[in-house]
Write a protein that holds these residues in place. Structure first.
Motif, mmCIF file in Angstrom:
data_model
loop_
_atom_site.group_PDB
_atom_site.id
_atom_site.type_symbol
_atom_site.label_atom_id
_atom_site.label_comp_id
_atom_site.label_asym_id
_atom_site.label_seq_id
_atom_site.Cartn_x
_atom_site.Cartn_y
_atom_site.Cartn_z
ATOM 1 N N ARG A 129 0.851 -1.189 0.000
ATOM 2 C CA ARG A 129 0.000 0.000 0.000
ATOM 3 C C ARG A 129 0.888 1.240 0.000
ATOM 4 N NH1 ARG A 129 -5.346 -1.105 1.552
ATOM 5 N NH2 ARG A 129 -5.653 -3.335 2.026
ATOM 6 N N ASP A 130 0.378 2.296 -0.584
ATOM 7 C CA ASP A 130 1.113 3.554 -0.609
ATOM 8 C C ASP A 130 0.113 4.693 -0.527
ATOM 9 O OD1 ASP A 130 3.204 5.296 -0.686
ATOM 10 O OD2 ASP A 130 4.011 4.602 -2.607
ATOM 11 N N TYR A 131 0.637 5.880 -0.252
ATOM 12 C CA TYR A 131 -0.233 7.042 -0.129
ATOM 13 C C TYR A 131 -0.682 7.500 -1.510
ATOM 14 C CZ TYR A 131 0.956 7.341 4.786
ATOM 15 O OH TYR A 131 1.097 7.065 6.114
ATOM 16 N N VAL A 132 -2.002 7.575 -1.673
ATOM 17 C CA VAL A 132 -2.613 7.944 -2.950
ATOM 18 C C VAL A 132 -3.384 9.246 -2.760
ATOM 19 C CG1 VAL A 132 -4.207 7.238 -4.765
ATOM 20 C CG2 VAL A 132 -2.802 5.520 -3.593
ATOM 21 N N PRO A 133 -3.134 10.259 -3.599
ATOM 22 C CA PRO A 133 -3.881 11.521 -3.462
ATOM 23 C C PRO A 133 -5.338 11.343 -3.890
ATOM 24 C CG PRO A 133 -2.461 11.614 -5.381
ATOM 25 C CD PRO A 133 -2.143 10.330 -4.678
ATOM 26 N N ARG A 134 -6.245 11.895 -3.093
ATOM 27 C CA ARG A 134 -7.674 11.819 -3.392
ATOM 28 C C ARG A 134 -8.309 13.188 -3.189
ATOM 29 N NH1 ARG A 134 -8.093 7.188 -6.217
ATOM 30 N NH2 ARG A 134 -7.453 5.357 -5.005
ATOM 31 N N GLN A 135 -9.312 13.467 -3.987
ATOM 32 C CA GLN A 135 -10.139 14.649 -3.809
ATOM 33 C C GLN A 135 -11.564 14.194 -3.537
ATOM 34 O OE1 GLN A 135 -9.675 17.105 -7.293
ATOM 35 N NE2 GLN A 135 -7.785 18.023 -6.562
ATOM 36 N N SER A 136 -12.147 14.710 -2.471
ATOM 37 C CA SER A 136 -13.485 14.275 -2.093
ATOM 38 C C SER A 136 -14.210 15.397 -1.371
ATOM 39 C CB SER A 136 -13.409 13.031 -1.197
ATOM 40 O OG SER A 136 -12.695 13.324 0.001
ATOM 41 N N VAL A 137 -15.505 15.172 -1.174
ATOM 42 C CA VAL A 137 -16.347 16.110 -0.430
ATOM 43 C C VAL A 137 -16.759 15.415 0.868
ATOM 44 C CG1 VAL A 137 -18.449 17.508 -0.453
ATOM 45 C CG2 VAL A 137 -17.166 17.144 -2.574
ATOM 46 N N GLU A 138 -16.395 16.012 2.003
ATOM 47 C CA GLU A 138 -16.604 15.387 3.301
ATOM 48 C C GLU A 138 -17.415 16.324 4.213
ATOM 49 O OE1 GLU A 138 -15.668 12.384 3.879
ATOM 50 O OE2 GLU A 138 -14.257 12.024 2.216
ATOM 51 N N PRO A 139 -18.105 15.731 5.219
ATOM 52 C CA PRO A 139 -18.830 16.580 6.174
ATOM 53 C C PRO A 139 -17.909 17.239 7.194
ATOM 54 C CG PRO A 139 -19.123 14.273 6.719
ATOM 55 C CD PRO A 139 -18.394 14.306 5.411
ATOM 56 N N VAL A 140 -16.695 16.678 7.375
ATOM 57 C CA VAL A 140 -15.726 17.258 8.296
ATOM 58 C C VAL A 140 -14.392 17.403 7.571
ATOM 59 C CG1 VAL A 140 -16.842 16.320 10.361
ATOM 60 C CG2 VAL A 140 -15.079 14.980 9.184
ATOM 61 N N LEU A 141 -13.521 18.224 8.137
ATOM 62 C CA LEU A 141 -12.232 18.475 7.497
ATOM 63 C C LEU A 141 -11.298 17.290 7.677
ATOM 64 C CD1 LEU A 141 -10.430 20.468 5.989
ATOM 65 C CD2 LEU A 141 -9.662 21.343 8.214
ATOM 66 N N GLN A 150 -13.801 24.911 -2.859
ATOM 67 C CA GLN A 150 -14.798 25.279 -1.867
ATOM 68 C C GLN A 150 -15.476 26.602 -2.237
ATOM 69 O OE1 GLN A 150 -15.396 23.197 0.698
ATOM 70 N NE2 GLN A 150 -17.124 24.429 1.434
ATOM 71 N N VAL A 151 -14.679 27.550 -2.692
ATOM 72 C CA VAL A 151 -15.239 28.854 -3.028
ATOM 73 C C VAL A 151 -16.051 28.803 -4.315
ATOM 74 C CG1 VAL A 151 -14.618 31.223 -3.690
ATOM 75 C CG2 VAL A 151 -13.447 30.101 -1.780
ATOM 76 N N SER A 152 -15.538 28.081 -5.325
ATOM 77 C CA SER A 152 -16.185 28.093 -6.633
ATOM 78 C C SER A 152 -17.371 27.138 -6.729
ATOM 79 C CB SER A 152 -15.160 27.755 -7.729
ATOM 80 O OG SER A 152 -14.623 26.461 -7.510
ATOM 81 N N LEU A 158 -20.406 25.793 4.278
ATOM 82 C CA LEU A 158 -19.472 24.932 5.007
ATOM 83 C C LEU A 158 -20.101 23.626 5.458
ATOM 84 C CD1 LEU A 158 -17.722 27.663 7.190
ATOM 85 C CD2 LEU A 158 -16.964 26.676 5.015
ATOM 86 N N ASP A 159 -21.308 23.292 4.948
ATOM 87 C CA ASP A 159 -21.927 22.011 5.332
ATOM 88 C C ASP A 159 -21.206 20.831 4.695
ATOM 89 O OD1 ASP A 159 -22.791 22.970 2.884
ATOM 90 O OD2 ASP A 159 -24.581 21.699 2.894
ATOM 91 N N ARG A 160 -20.608 21.062 3.545
ATOM 92 C CA ARG A 160 -19.789 20.036 2.865
ATOM 93 C C ARG A 160 -18.473 20.682 2.486
ATOM 94 N NH1 ARG A 160 -21.633 15.060 3.478
ATOM 95 N NH2 ARG A 160 -20.973 14.389 1.396
ATOM 96 N N LEU A 161 -17.373 19.952 2.720
ATOM 97 C CA LEU A 161 -16.040 20.508 2.501
ATOM 98 C C LEU A 161 -15.315 19.753 1.387
ATOM 99 C CD1 LEU A 161 -14.910 20.921 6.222
ATOM 100 C CD2 LEU A 161 -15.987 22.635 4.738
#
Length: 418
Positions: A129-141, A150-152, A158-161
């Motif tokens: 296993r290795d560290y894999v970059p991910r982009q997601s929308v989460e309820p917490v940071l 986030q801005v666009s 701030l309900d979804r981050l």
């Protein structure tokens, strides 16, 4: 997979095919292999005439499954030992021989079984296993906030981050190439038990988008202590993904057709390079390049400059310890156990001996495959002015283990006298 008619032919053999047995895509694939010297496809009034060159393996076409069997020298499962020796990979035999046999599938089943065995071991040990970059929308940071997204996209809500994270996952290229190779192996396997095991183990590995993407990843792979245990599995995966070629060693460009084809002369050259190098090592010998400053070059003719390059050029200690001598060794995938050495090969080896060895003791070596036992004979070529050279012709018993063959070569040649 649709049912396919199986056509079997021997290395250097030929088979007649009906016109409807080859689709236009099949013809395109076979023509591409013909350009690489793997086979010959001729159109005849009754359909097609297919002739194999010095190539063995399996080729899966739209309506046919071609099985090209070794005609001589390296039988069945023993071919796998020599293939592993040439690649520097752990030999899958005899462990896989207890589970699978060559049978109707030829050695393709054994290559698939070799990959299966390595992948099973990796699963038992735990996939890397290795560290894999991910982009997601989460309820917490989690990780790092993607401020621009986030801005666009959330317009300050701030309900979804939108976050960027690095998670340790098995979905990395080391594992993807194996998942892709396992799925390719399933199309080649004929033994139902082997196909079932390949299907089961493939679910443990992620898959690359395409086989070409997996090959590109393999070409970029560098092995460290973190992924060194993947090296053997990647070796067999590359063989399957390239259709028989490994790092341009056994084929020119691989093949886009589904199959596993192995060019036997190239395999034998790879075997002889390793045999000669290992045989010379205890005598303080080692292989040196046969190009550049150590090449034999032809200039002044029409066209471009040409060169003579032996398959192996060994540097050996001479009678005077301060001076080393060269020994050219050439691999010949020919039946020199039954027939005399051809005039063309004699001329070639005499050129090597004149270019690399002392004029007082001109010599060269031919290594060819044979069945039954090792053989050693010396061709003495002479003319009105004396000896032109001696050619040692070594027949290697391919039923023996490769390591035993290297030991025999070491004892067959008078290294210390050179």
């Amino acid at each position: 997979m649709p049912d396919r008619t199986e056509v079997r032919l021997a290395e250097y053999g030929s088979a007649s095919l009906e016109a409807g047995q080859l689709t236009p895509r099949d013809v395109e694939r076979l023509r591409a292999l013909q350009l690489r010297g793997r086979l010959t496809l001729d159109q005849v009034p009754a359909g097609w005439r297919l002739k194999a060159d010095a190539t063995v393996g399996v080729l899966v076409l739209d309506r046919l499954r071609l099985v090209i069997e070794p005609k001589f020298a390296i039988p069945g499962e023993q071919l796998m030992s020599w293939l592993a020796y040439a690649l520097g990979a752990p030999a899958p035999l005899p462990a896989t021989a207890r589970r699978w046999h060559t049978g109707p599938g030829g050695y393709a089943d054994l290559v698939a079984a070799a990959l299966l065995g390595q992948c099973e071991q990796l699963v038992r040990e735990g996939l890397r296993r290795d560290y894999v970059p991910r982009q997601s929308v989460e309820p917490v940071l989690r990780g790092r906030l993607d401020v621009a997204a986030q801005v666009s996209r959330r317009y300050g809500q701030l309900d979804r981050l939108h976050v960027r994270t690095f998670d340790r996952e098995a979905d990395i290229w080391d594992n993807r190439v194996l998942g892709t190779a396992l799925r390719v192996a399933r199309t080649l396997a004929t033994h139902p038990g082997l196909a079932r095991d390949l299907y089961a183990i493939a679910d443990a590995f992620p898959q690359a988008p395409t086989p070409d993407a997996a090959l590109r990843a393999l070409n970029r792979t560098r092995y460290t202590r973190l992924n060194a245990r993947y090296h053997a599995a990647h070796t067999w995966a590359r063989l399957l993904l390239r259709g028989g070629g490994v790092a341009d060693l056994l084929t020119d460009q691989g093949t886009t057709a589904d199959g596993l084809l192995l060019a036997m002369p190239a395999l034998w050259e790879a075997v002889v390079r390793r045999l000669a190098t290992e045989a010379a090592a205890p005598q303080d010998g080692h292989a040196v390049p046969s190009s550049g400053a150590t090449g034999i070059t032809v200039r002044g003719d029409l066209g471009s400059t040409s060169t003579f390059r032996p398959d192996v050029l060994l540097s050996l200690p001479g009678r005077d310890s301060a001076v080393r001598t060269w020994l050219p060794v050439d691999a010949k995938y020919k039946r020199y156990d039954r027939y005399g050495v051809g005039a063309g090969d004699i001329h070639q080896l005499l050129t090597y001996s004149a270019g690399y060895t002392p004029s007082t003791h001109p010599r060269a070596v031919i290594v060819h495959p044979r069945l039954g036992r090792h053989t050693h004979r010396v061709l003495q070529i002479s003319g009105p002015r004396g000896t032109l050279g001696n050619i040692h012709v070594l027949g290697i018993d391919t039923e023996a283990a490769p390591q035993q063959a290297a030991m025999w070569i070491r004892g067959a040649l008078p290294w210390t006298d050179w």
